[in-house]
Design a protein around this motif. Structure first.
Motif, PDB file in Angstrom:
ATOM      1  N   ARG A  89       0.811  -1.215   0.000  1.00  0.00           N
ATOM      2  CA  ARG A  89       0.000   0.000   0.000  1.00  0.00           C
ATOM      3  C   ARG A  89       0.848   1.271   0.000  1.00  0.00           C
ATOM      4  NH1 ARG A  89      -2.783  -3.352   3.730  1.00  0.00           N
ATOM      5  NH2 ARG A  89      -4.764  -4.121   2.903  1.00  0.00           N
ATOM      6  N   ALA A  90       2.167   1.086   0.128  1.00  0.00           N
ATOM      7  CA  ALA A  90       3.051   2.250   0.104  1.00  0.00           C
ATOM      8  C   ALA A  90       3.109   2.840  -1.302  1.00  0.00           C
ATOM      9  CB  ALA A  90       4.453   1.860   0.570  1.00  0.00           C
ATOM     10  N   ARG A  91       3.359   4.114  -1.370  1.00  0.00           N
ATOM     11  CA  ARG A  91       3.409   4.805  -2.651  1.00  0.00           C
ATOM     12  C   ARG A  91       4.561   4.268  -3.511  1.00  0.00           C
ATOM     13  NH1 ARG A  91       3.720  11.405  -3.402  1.00  0.00           N
ATOM     14  NH2 ARG A  91       3.485  11.429  -5.695  1.00  0.00           N
ATOM     15  N   GLY A  92       4.248   3.929  -4.732  1.00  0.00           N
ATOM     16  CA  GLY A  92       5.263   3.451  -5.662  1.00  0.00           C
ATOM     17  C   GLY A  92       5.559   1.965  -5.579  1.00  0.00           C
ATOM     18  N   ALA A  93       4.944   1.262  -4.617  1.00  0.00           N
ATOM     19  CA  ALA A  93       5.247  -0.158  -4.437  1.00  0.00           C
ATOM     20  C   ALA A  93       4.860  -0.985  -5.656  1.00  0.00           C
ATOM     21  CB  ALA A  93       4.530  -0.689  -3.194  1.00  0.00           C
ATOM     22  N   LYS A  94       3.723  -0.678  -6.247  1.00  0.00           N
ATOM     23  CA  LYS A  94       3.273  -1.463  -7.396  1.00  0.00           C
ATOM     24  C   LYS A  94       4.174  -1.250  -8.612  1.00  0.00           C
ATOM     25  CE  LYS A  94      -1.492  -2.509  -6.357  1.00  0.00           C
ATOM     26  NZ  LYS A  94      -2.841  -2.712  -6.924  1.00  0.00           N
ATOM     27  N   ARG A  95       4.755  -0.071  -8.730  1.00  0.00           N
ATOM     28  CA  ARG A  95       5.680   0.160  -9.850  1.00  0.00           C
ATOM     29  C   ARG A  95       6.923  -0.718  -9.705  1.00  0.00           C
ATOM     30  NH1 ARG A  95       4.035   5.675  -9.256  1.00  0.00           N
ATOM     31  NH2 ARG A  95       5.887   6.134  -8.000  1.00  0.00           N
ATOM     32  N   TRP A  96       7.386  -0.877  -8.454  1.00  0.00           N
ATOM     33  CA  TRP A  96       8.513  -1.765  -8.215  1.00  0.00           C
ATOM     34  C   TRP A  96       8.139  -3.203  -8.506  1.00  0.00           C
ATOM     35  CZ3 TRP A  96      13.348  -0.436  -7.971  1.00  0.00           C
ATOM     36  CH2 TRP A  96      13.700   0.840  -7.530  1.00  0.00           C
ATOM     37  N   PHE A  97       6.902  -3.579  -8.171  1.00  0.00           N
ATOM     38  CA  PHE A  97       6.433  -4.939  -8.450  1.00  0.00           C
ATOM     39  C   PHE A  97       6.407  -5.204  -9.954  1.00  0.00           C
ATOM     40  CE2 PHE A  97       4.730  -6.403  -4.283  1.00  0.00           C
ATOM     41  CZ  PHE A  97       5.110  -7.726  -4.415  1.00  0.00           C
ATOM     42  N   ILE A  98       6.062  -4.199 -10.741  1.00  0.00           N
ATOM     43  CA  ILE A  98       6.058  -4.369 -12.200  1.00  0.00           C
ATOM     44  C   ILE A  98       7.469  -4.656 -12.703  1.00  0.00           C
ATOM     45  CG2 ILE A  98       5.692  -3.171 -14.387  1.00  0.00           C
ATOM     46  CD1 ILE A  98       3.387  -1.663 -13.042  1.00  0.00           C
ATOM     47  N   ALA A  99       8.446  -3.896 -12.186  1.00  0.00           N
ATOM     48  CA  ALA A  99       9.840  -4.108 -12.588  1.00  0.00           C
ATOM     49  C   ALA A  99      10.311  -5.505 -12.200  1.00  0.00           C
ATOM     50  CB  ALA A  99      10.734  -3.048 -11.953  1.00  0.00           C
ATOM     51  N   ILE A 100       9.955  -5.948 -10.993  1.00  0.00           N
ATOM     52  CA  ILE A 100      10.344  -7.279 -10.530  1.00  0.00           C
ATOM     53  C   ILE A 100       9.647  -8.354 -11.360  1.00  0.00           C
ATOM     54  CG2 ILE A 100      10.151  -8.891  -8.592  1.00  0.00           C
ATOM     55  CD1 ILE A 100      10.618  -6.486  -6.742  1.00  0.00           C
ATOM     56  N   ALA A 101       8.385  -8.112 -11.709  1.00  0.00           N
ATOM     57  CA  ALA A 101       7.653  -9.073 -12.541  1.00  0.00           C
ATOM     58  C   ALA A 101       8.329  -9.260 -13.892  1.00  0.00           C
ATOM     59  CB  ALA A 101       6.208  -8.606 -12.729  1.00  0.00           C
ATOM     60  N   VAL A 102       8.806  -8.161 -14.473  1.00  0.00           N
ATOM     61  CA  VAL A 102       9.508  -8.244 -15.765  1.00  0.00           C
ATOM     62  C   VAL A 102      10.780  -9.072 -15.615  1.00  0.00           C
ATOM     63  CG1 VAL A 102      10.740  -6.916 -17.524  1.00  0.00           C
ATOM     64  CG2 VAL A 102       8.547  -6.095 -16.650  1.00  0.00           C
ATOM     65  N   LEU A 103      11.541  -8.823 -14.542  1.00  0.00           N
ATOM     66  CA  LEU A 103      12.766  -9.590 -14.309  1.00  0.00           C
ATOM     67  C   LEU A 103      12.475 -11.070 -14.135  1.00  0.00           C
ATOM     68  CD1 LEU A 103      14.974  -7.444 -11.893  1.00  0.00           C
ATOM     69  CD2 LEU A 103      15.551  -8.213 -14.199  1.00  0.00           C
ATOM     70  N   ASN A 104      11.445 -11.388 -13.355  1.00  0.00           N
ATOM     71  CA  ASN A 104      11.094 -12.792 -13.133  1.00  0.00           C
ATOM     72  C   ASN A 104      10.597 -13.458 -14.418  1.00  0.00           C
ATOM     73  OD1 ASN A 104      11.768 -13.280 -10.415  1.00  0.00           O
ATOM     74  ND2 ASN A 104       9.911 -12.275  -9.706  1.00  0.00           N
ATOM     75  N   ALA A 105       9.873 -12.712 -15.232  1.00  0.00           N
ATOM     76  CA  ALA A 105       9.395 -13.273 -16.503  1.00  0.00           C
ATOM     77  C   ALA A 105      10.559 -13.576 -17.431  1.00  0.00           C
ATOM     78  CB  ALA A 105       8.426 -12.291 -17.172  1.00  0.00           C
ATOM     79  N   LEU A 106      11.507 -12.649 -17.540  1.00  0.00           N
ATOM     80  CA  LEU A 106      12.677 -12.869 -18.391  1.00  0.00           C
ATOM     81  C   LEU A 106      13.532 -14.017 -17.862  1.00  0.00           C
ATOM     82  CD1 LEU A 106      13.728  -9.152 -19.057  1.00  0.00           C
ATOM     83  CD2 LEU A 106      12.644 -10.737 -20.676  1.00  0.00           C
ATOM     84  N   ASN A 107      13.700 -14.061 -16.533  1.00  0.00           N
ATOM     85  CA  ASN A 107      14.495 -15.123 -15.922  1.00  0.00           C
ATOM     86  C   ASN A 107      13.842 -16.484 -16.134  1.00  0.00           C
ATOM     87  OD1 ASN A 107      16.762 -16.004 -14.458  1.00  0.00           O
ATOM     88  ND2 ASN A 107      15.660 -15.936 -12.524  1.00  0.00           N
ATOM     89  N   ALA A 108      12.519 -16.546 -15.966  1.00  0.00           N
ATOM     90  CA  ALA A 108      11.796 -17.806 -16.167  1.00  0.00           C
ATOM     91  C   ALA A 108      11.913 -18.279 -17.612  1.00  0.00           C
ATOM     92  CB  ALA A 108      10.330 -17.637 -15.776  1.00  0.00           C
ATOM     93  N   ALA A 109      11.778 -17.345 -18.549  1.00  0.00           N
ATOM     94  CA  ALA A 109      11.880 -17.691 -19.965  1.00  0.00           C
ATOM     95  C   ALA A 109      13.279 -18.213 -20.294  1.00  0.00           C
ATOM     96  CB  ALA A 109      11.548 -16.483 -20.829  1.00  0.00           C
ATOM     97  N   ALA A 110      14.308 -17.553 -19.743  1.00  0.00           N
ATOM     98  CA  ALA A 110      15.684 -17.978 -19.998  1.00  0.00           C
ATOM     99  C   ALA A 110      15.960 -19.350 -19.382  1.00  0.00           C
ATOM    100  CB  ALA A 110      16.655 -16.943 -19.439  1.00  0.00           C
ATOM    101  N   LEU A 111      15.427 -19.600 -18.194  1.00  0.00           N
ATOM    102  CA  LEU A 111      15.608 -20.898 -17.546  1.00  0.00           C
ATOM    103  C   LEU A 111      14.923 -22.009 -18.332  1.00  0.00           C
ATOM    104  CD1 LEU A 111      15.167 -19.819 -13.832  1.00  0.00           C
ATOM    105  CD2 LEU A 111      17.149 -21.055 -14.753  1.00  0.00           C
TER     106      LEU A 111
END
Length: 209
Positions: A89-111
């Motif tokens: 609920r903190a300000r900007g938290a969801k934007r960080w989650f989007i960045a992390i989601a992109v990293l996890n998606a790329l990492n999962a695809a590479a794995l």
């Protein structure tokens, strides 16, 4: 002469071992109390730095530590998103989650791609690691990505869901730290008698991670 990669490896192993110790304390202590919070903070820092160092080592020494690159990225995103989960609920938290989601998606695809490529090789191993090792980490990265999406697009995140996401991410991160310590390079820190006992190291630790 001690080289930079040796120093990085020693720091990676030391911080990973610390993450296992404080992670166990945080996991076993009463949630929300001072001990849990303090141990959790040390776990996040030590696990986060150890993961980043592992990713760097994996990239530099890919012939022997390639899978550590992917595990390092996963470990870093897990502890970071684990903290964000309780502060969604903190300000900007969801934007960080989007960045992390992109990293996890790329990492999962590479794995997944690495695991698939390994299955086409004569011994089904890529840079010394079995195809199943890559697919195993792919599964964890995919689970993390699914949780990231849920936390990002969810309009109402209940307290129960926040805590569940926090625990899931921290526990998987702890599993990675413990797996690296007992079946990875960190096993060298144990006495030889312990290494030979079968509790610490598998005959081929890469396939046990």
């Amino acid at each position: 002469m001690v080289t930079l990669d040796v120093i990085a490896l020693l720091a990676h192993v030391t911080l990973g071992t610390l993450a296992v110790i404080v992670g166990a304390i945080a996991l076993g202590s009463r949630k929300g109390r001072k001990v849990h919070v303090s141990a959790g903070r040390v776990f996040v820092i030590s696990m986060g730095v150890a993961s980043v160092l592992g990713a760097i080592l994996g990239a530099l020494k890919y012939e022997t530590f390639w899978i550590t690159f992917h595990a390092g990225i996963l470990g870093a995103t897990l502890v970071a998103s684990g903290v964000l989960a309780v502060r969604i609920r903190a300000r900007g938290a969801k934007r960080w989650f989007i960045a992390i989601a992109v990293l996890n998606a790329l990492n999962a695809a590479a794995l997944f791609a690495a695991g698939w490529h390994a299955t086409t090789l004569p011994d089904a191993r890529l840079f010394g690691f079995a195809a199943g090792d890559y697919f195993f980490l792919f599964g964890m990265a995919a689970i993390a990505f699914g949780g990231d999406v849920r936390m990002t697009i969810g309009t109402r995140i209940s307290n129960r869901h926040r805590i569940a996401q926090h625990l899931l991410r921290m526990c998987i991160g702890f599993f990675i730290a413990a797996g690296s310590a007992f079946t990875g390079p960190g096993a060298n820190a144990f006495p030889q008698a312990v290494q030979d006992s079968g509790y610490c190291r598998c005959p081929n630790w890469q396939s046990c991670f």
